[in-house]
Design a protein around this motif. Structure first.
Motif, mmCIF file in Angstrom:
data_model
loop_
_atom_site.group_PDB
_atom_site.id
_atom_site.type_symbol
_atom_site.label_atom_id
_atom_site.label_comp_id
_atom_site.label_asym_id
_atom_site.label_seq_id
_atom_site.Cartn_x
_atom_site.Cartn_y
_atom_site.Cartn_z
ATOM 1 N N UNK A 145 0.827 -1.206 0.000
ATOM 2 C CA UNK A 145 0.000 0.000 0.000
ATOM 3 C C UNK A 145 0.864 1.261 0.000
ATOM 4 N N UNK A 146 1.828 1.324 0.918
ATOM 5 C CA UNK A 146 2.650 2.527 1.042
ATOM 6 C C UNK A 146 3.618 2.696 -0.128
ATOM 7 N N UNK A 147 3.979 1.608 -0.788
ATOM 8 C CA UNK A 147 4.901 1.715 -1.911
ATOM 9 C C UNK A 147 4.229 2.276 -3.155
ATOM 10 N N UNK A 148 2.937 2.057 -3.303
ATOM 11 C CA UNK A 148 2.281 2.421 -4.556
ATOM 12 C C UNK A 148 1.188 3.478 -4.413
ATOM 13 N N UNK A 241 9.374 7.954 1.301
ATOM 14 C CA UNK A 241 10.310 6.905 1.708
ATOM 15 C C UNK A 241 10.025 6.451 3.136
ATOM 16 N N UNK A 242 9.665 7.398 4.008
ATOM 17 C CA UNK A 242 9.338 7.054 5.385
ATOM 18 C C UNK A 242 8.100 6.162 5.449
ATOM 19 N N UNK A 243 7.088 6.484 4.655
ATOM 20 C CA UNK A 243 5.873 5.674 4.636
ATOM 21 C C UNK A 243 6.168 4.239 4.197
ATOM 22 N N UNK A 244 7.050 4.090 3.213
ATOM 23 C CA UNK A 244 7.440 2.746 2.762
ATOM 24 C C UNK A 244 8.211 2.034 3.869
ATOM 25 N N UNK A 250 6.635 -2.866 9.658
ATOM 26 C CA UNK A 250 5.415 -3.514 10.132
ATOM 27 C C UNK A 250 5.295 -4.971 9.699
ATOM 28 N N UNK A 251 6.232 -5.434 8.872
ATOM 29 C CA UNK A 251 6.240 -6.851 8.506
ATOM 30 C C UNK A 251 6.600 -7.746 9.686
#
Length: 394
Positions: A145-148, A241-244, A250-251
């Protein structure tokens, strides 16, 4: 019959958990879109998200006491489909009143689906382990989600976010329609408890309120993560970048929580989690430099995921009927529902540092509540459950 310990059943529960808990992942993007693309002020943006979460709370509060009488395989897909329709409708309007209506309705539907999902997980022989598994799935979803999604929203506009939400809910509806587990039948002792509707133990209620306090801090601070960094001039690329990075971090917490199930005391974990959450909130909201802000933000959600995995297992043991964990959306989202609008009000009146002060106060309350749970549980035994489980952990 599809069981909770089958591959198909766990896939359905993982997808349902990710769809129902989308707010835990998407809050900063959600509030950021409402402010940057729809031009709502912090209070209005937080208020819209609060309506979604409030709807989920109302649904969960109504459903949890009735969970043992419902068919999850029927309720979950219908509720996810209704939530998807609300988000698709949200993508077609910029009117505040209409957005408020579909946010509320979408929250009721999503909260209904999530309640039967968590109640079903709680009826598994090892709810801590299964909740850790769906937590891992949520971590993977967060990375994707955060990557895209932030990049797509930036290039294609705010309505795309609601289209993504709608598509996720529709996907969850399809998968749960075919793969959602049949709820395990309760033992004779558990069925008797459910029929009598015995009051939940005092320790359960204290734990529920404590989790709600942590959820309040989570939503109040995390909702304004992106806007906070933007206001401090950190730039779009570092923030993306921080969001990613948050998604990648979170993994791990749910998986680690699953591995440490038998090594750590659950009540002590959630007590410590509340204190760590307060510390991270203060660093994030009071610091002016990017490094302390980003460092604390990168693990902020992870603390909640790790702590709540233990809290879920603890509550499932304290109440074997599944009613307490079926109320998981309520205990999480009653705090989360207040968080965005309270945070927006504090930011509007006093600025972002006020979020840290409020977080410290609320988390101290949570720590006291968890300390009481620890004390009460020590009097009643390790499990605190009135009715023991008859199935052995997987």
């Amino acid at each position: 019959m599809i069981r909770t310990d089958s591959k198909r059943g766990r896939i359905a529960l993982m997808v349902a958990h990710c769809a129902g808990m989308v707010d835990l992942v998407a809050l900063p993007v959600w509030v950021g879109v409402l402010m940057a693309h729809y031009r709502f002020d912090p209070q209005q943006a937080g208020g819209l998200v609060t309506l979604f979460l409030a709807g989920a709370v109302l649904a969960s509060l109504w459903l949890a006491p009735r969970f043992h009488r419902l068919r999850g395989r029927l309720v979950a897909p219908l509720a996810f489909a209704a939530s998807g329709a609300c988000f698709i409708a949200a993508a077609s309007t910029a009117d505040f009143a209409l957005l408020a209506l579909v946010h509320l309705a979408g929250g009721v539907a999503a909260g209904t689906a999530l309640s039967v999902t968590h109640g079903t997980i709680g009826r598994d022989a090892n709810p801590h382990k299964l909740f850790a598994l769906v937590g891992i799935a949520l971590g993977v979803f967060a990375v994707v989600f955060m990557a895209f999604v932030p990049r797509v929203v930036q290039s294609a506009g705010g309505p795309v976010l609601f289209q993504v939400f709608g598509g996720l809910m529709v996907l969850a509806a399809v998968i749960t329609a075919f793969l959602f587990p049949d709820m395990a039948r309760p033992s004779a002792g558990e069925a008797a408890v459910a029929v009598r509707a015995d009051p939940l133990p005092r320790a359960v209620w204290l734990g529920i309120v404590g989790v709600g306090c942590m959820a309040l801090v989570q939503a109040m601070v995390f909702s304004f993560l992106e806007r906070m960094g933007n206001a401090r001039g950190f730039g779009v690329q570092p923030l993306n970048a921080l969001l990613i990075a948050i998604g990648l971090v979170n993994l791990f917490p749910a998986a680690i929580a699953g591995l440490l199930q038998k090594r750590l005391d659950a009540a002590k974990v959630v007590l410590g989690g509340a204190l760590v959450q307060a510390l991270l909130a203060i660093v994030m909201t009071w610091s002016s430099g990017f490094e302390p802000y980003a460092g604390s933000a990168s693990v902020f959600v992870a603390v909640m995921i790790f702590s709540h995995t233990f809290a879920f297992g603890l509550l499932a043991r304290l109440d074997p009927t599944g009613r307490a964990v079926a109320a998981t959306p309520a205990m999480l989202m009653v705090g989360a529902a207040i968080g965005p609008v309270l945070g927006g009000t504090l930011v509007k009146a006093y600025g972002y540092p006020a979020l840290g002060t409020a977080a410290l106060i609320v988390d101290l309350v949570a720590a006291v509540l968890f300390a009481c749970v620890l004390a009460l549980r020590s009097r009643t035994g390790p499990s605190g459950a009135a009715v023991p489980r008859t199935s052995s952990p997987s």
